[in-house]
Motif scaffolding. Structure first.
Motif, PDB file in Angstrom:
ATOM      1  N   GLY A  29       3.403   0.352   1.301  1.00  0.00           N
ATOM      2  CA  GLY A  29       2.891   1.343   0.033  1.00  0.00           C
ATOM      3  C   GLY A  29       4.138   2.095  -0.487  1.00  0.00           C
ATOM      4  N   ALA A  30       5.052   2.387   0.429  1.00  0.00           N
ATOM      5  CA  ALA A  30       6.322   3.291  -0.336  1.00  0.00           C
ATOM      6  C   ALA A  30       7.031   2.354  -0.772  1.00  0.00           C
ATOM      7  CB  ALA A  30       7.031   3.704   0.951  1.00  0.00           C
ATOM      8  N   ARG A  32       5.973  -0.121  -2.934  1.00  0.00           N
ATOM      9  CA  ARG A  32       5.335  -0.324  -4.351  1.00  0.00           C
ATOM     10  C   ARG A  32       5.579   0.779  -4.881  1.00  0.00           C
ATOM     11  NH1 ARG A  32       0.966  -1.689  -2.318  1.00  0.00           N
ATOM     12  NH2 ARG A  32      -0.110   0.117  -1.976  1.00  0.00           N
ATOM     13  N   ALA A  33       5.224   2.097  -4.257  1.00  0.00           N
ATOM     14  CA  ALA A  33       5.638   3.569  -5.033  1.00  0.00           C
ATOM     15  C   ALA A  33       7.142   3.629  -5.560  1.00  0.00           C
ATOM     16  CB  ALA A  33       5.247   4.476  -3.925  1.00  0.00           C
ATOM     17  N   TYR A 137       6.756  10.744  -1.790  1.00  0.00           N
ATOM     18  CA  TYR A 137       5.682   9.952  -1.240  1.00  0.00           C
ATOM     19  C   TYR A 137       5.343  10.147   0.008  1.00  0.00           C
ATOM     20  CZ  TYR A 137       3.403   5.611   0.140  1.00  0.00           C
ATOM     21  OH  TYR A 137       2.214   4.775   0.652  1.00  0.00           O
ATOM     22  N   ARG A 138       6.109   9.999   0.828  1.00  0.00           N
ATOM     23  CA  ARG A 138       5.856  10.623   2.527  1.00  0.00           C
ATOM     24  C   ARG A 138       4.823  11.828   2.428  1.00  0.00           C
ATOM     25  NH1 ARG A 138       5.428   6.072   4.518  1.00  0.00           N
ATOM     26  NH2 ARG A 138       7.550   5.014   4.888  1.00  0.00           N
ATOM     27  N   GLU A 141       1.518  10.986   1.013  1.00  0.00           N
ATOM     28  CA  GLU A 141       0.688  10.274   1.893  1.00  0.00           C
ATOM     29  C   GLU A 141       0.384  10.997   2.910  1.00  0.00           C
ATOM     30  OE1 GLU A 141       1.704   6.007   4.231  1.00  0.00           O
ATOM     31  OE2 GLU A 141       3.149   7.650   4.524  1.00  0.00           O
ATOM     32  N   GLY A 145      -2.863  10.369   1.325  1.00  0.00           N
ATOM     33  CA  GLY A 145      -3.442   8.945   1.473  1.00  0.00           C
ATOM     34  C   GLY A 145      -2.053   8.225   0.468  1.00  0.00           C
ATOM     35  N   ARG A 146      -2.243   6.993   0.479  1.00  0.00           N
ATOM     36  CA  ARG A 146      -1.057   6.327  -0.245  1.00  0.00           C
ATOM     37  C   ARG A 146      -1.505   6.351  -1.658  1.00  0.00           C
ATOM     38  NH1 ARG A 146      -0.168   0.598   3.202  1.00  0.00           N
ATOM     39  NH2 ARG A 146       0.920   1.430   5.067  1.00  0.00           N
ATOM     40  N   ALA A 149      -0.200   9.421  -3.083  1.00  0.00           N
ATOM     41  CA  ALA A 149       1.421   9.527  -2.751  1.00  0.00           C
ATOM     42  C   ALA A 149       1.895   8.647  -3.828  1.00  0.00           C
ATOM     43  CB  ALA A 149       1.364   9.102  -1.588  1.00  0.00           C
ATOM     44  N   THR A 150       1.382   7.475  -4.298  1.00  0.00           N
ATOM     45  CA  THR A 150       1.842   6.611  -5.138  1.00  0.00           C
ATOM     46  C   THR A 150       1.842   7.236  -6.708  1.00  0.00           C
ATOM     47  OG1 THR A 150       1.367   4.696  -3.913  1.00  0.00           O
ATOM     48  CG2 THR A 150       1.911   4.168  -6.445  1.00  0.00           C
TER      49      THR A 150
END
Length: 397
Positions: A29-30, A32-33, A137-138, A141, A145-146, A149-150
């Motif tokens: 996920g990170a 991708r972001a 992002y963290r 998240e 959630g992801r 965050a993204t």
């Protein structure tokens, strides 16, 4: 050490156990972001490069040696006190106004790498930008959630002044340190939070916003537990303001006025904290008599930031995020001088984007095409305005 309560931090996913270290390596996920964020920023840099070439200018020169970047590079090469510009009575630009972390890092990197100082400055800024994006992002998240965050990271990369993230400026460094310090607070890692806040205080004048967030949250936790807190909390809280206070005191001693010397230097730049009186006068002049497009945009961006902070309050965001964003907003609103730079001063205030990210995430689930259209429009505006600021505006950022 036990985890801070949700009542103080509003951190829904906090757990009582876990290692006292900063977080894991990036997961899918990170990645991708960060990929989306990098695509946004590379598109902006490409636009700047094309328009710079068409206007007969060098892209890397614009990104690495514009306005404040020259001051940082001069400090990195010659130290403090080597550059002072006298414009008119009462207006004296001294290099002591610039905090030491970024030029110090440039000097250190230039000493070990076979690159120019300008290239080292850009390398540091770009690395800090990615570290900031990961920290943001963290936090997103951890809280929502992801998906949110993204979007939070993407929105930060598409702000009107996000072109600064590609320049040799200190905003990327401050944002990176702030994001990870705030994340450490949310997770209860007080030593990390205080240490990173101290470094943030060495990066920019408004870097004390990070220390304020750590200190206020720590005080609330101490009061809630009636003083029965681990030593790490006390140590982290004491460390947090050390960087900012240390540099301000050093400049004051150098100027012969330990407590007021640094603020005298700032007044020489025409920059004071007057509770917004100067900004209000400038706004009145701009509205009544008209002024440049950049000033009008700055006014709109600051007004939107105030609205976003109100939404952040209504959403009952975690205390450290509220304090950090509130202090940055207060400095931008209450400071006089350099009205056109106020949006840049707010660039590190990424928590203000949380309400937008949450709303956009809901839209993406219900109407993905609508969300994609919003992101596309924001990307177009960001790239266009950022290119205009760098290549055509010809005024300080």
């Amino acid at each position: 050490m036990t985890e801070p309560s949700a009542a103080v931090l509003d951190a829904p996913s906090a757990t009582a156990a876990g290692p006292r270290t900063l977080p894991r390596l990036p997961a899918s996920g990170a990645v991708r972001a960060l990929g989306l964020f990098a695509a946004a920023r590379l598109t902006g840099m490409l636009a700047v490069a094309v328009m710079a070439w068409l206007s007969g200018r060098l892209p890397l020169g614009l990104l690495g040696r514009s306005w404040d970047s020259r001051w940082y590079l001069h400090i990195a090469a010659h130290g403090y006190g080597a550059r002072t510009l006298h414009f008119r009575p009462g207006i004296v630009y001294s290099d002591l106004a610039f905090f030491p972390l970024y030029p110090g890092l440039i000097h250190a990197l230039h000493a070990v790498l076979p690159f120019s100082a300008g290239a080292c400055a850009l390398l540091l800024a770009w690395t800090a930008t990615l570290a900031a994006a990961l920290g943001i992002y963290r936090i997103g998240e951890h809280l929502h959630g992801r998906g949110v965050a993204t979007l939070l990271v993407v929105l930060w990369g598409l702000l009107p002044h996000s072109v600064v993230l590609s320049m040799a400026y200190t905003e990327p460094v401050l944002t990176a340190l702030a994001a990870w310090s705030l994340y450490a607070v949310l997770k209860g890692h007080w030593m990390w939070a205080g240490s990173l806040a101290a470094l943030a205080g060495l990066s920019r004048p408004n870097g004390f916003a990070v220390a304020a967030a750590v200190l206020v949250t720590a005080v609330c936790e101490i009061v809630r537990r009636r003083g029965r807190v681990p030593h790490r909390l006390w140590t982290g809280a004491l460390l947090a303001p050390a960087g900012w206070a240390g540099y301000v005191l050093w400049v004051g001693i150098r100027k012969g006025d330990p407590l007021g010397g640094y603020f005298t230097v700032q007044r020489g730049w025409g920059s004071t904290f007057d509770l917004g009186v100067g900004a209000a006068r400038f706004t009145r002049k701009m509205l009544l008599h008209g002024d440049r497009f950049v000033f009008s945009m700055a006014l709109v961006i600051v007004a939107v930031a105030v609205l976003l902070f109100a939404l952040l309050l209504l959403d009952r965001a975690p205390l450290p995020l509220l304090v950090y964003s509130g202090v940055l907003l207060l400095v931008a609103l209450g400071g006089s001088g350099f009205f056109e730079s106020k949006p840049r001063f707010l660039l590190p205030a990424f928590p203000l984007l949380l309400p937008l990210a949450c709303a956009l995430a809901r839209t993406a689930r219900a109407r993905p095409v609508h969300a994609l259209l919003v992101v596309g429009v924001l990307a177009g505006l960001s790239v266009s305005y950022g290119t205009y600021l760098i290549v055509y505006a010809r005024m300080p950022l």
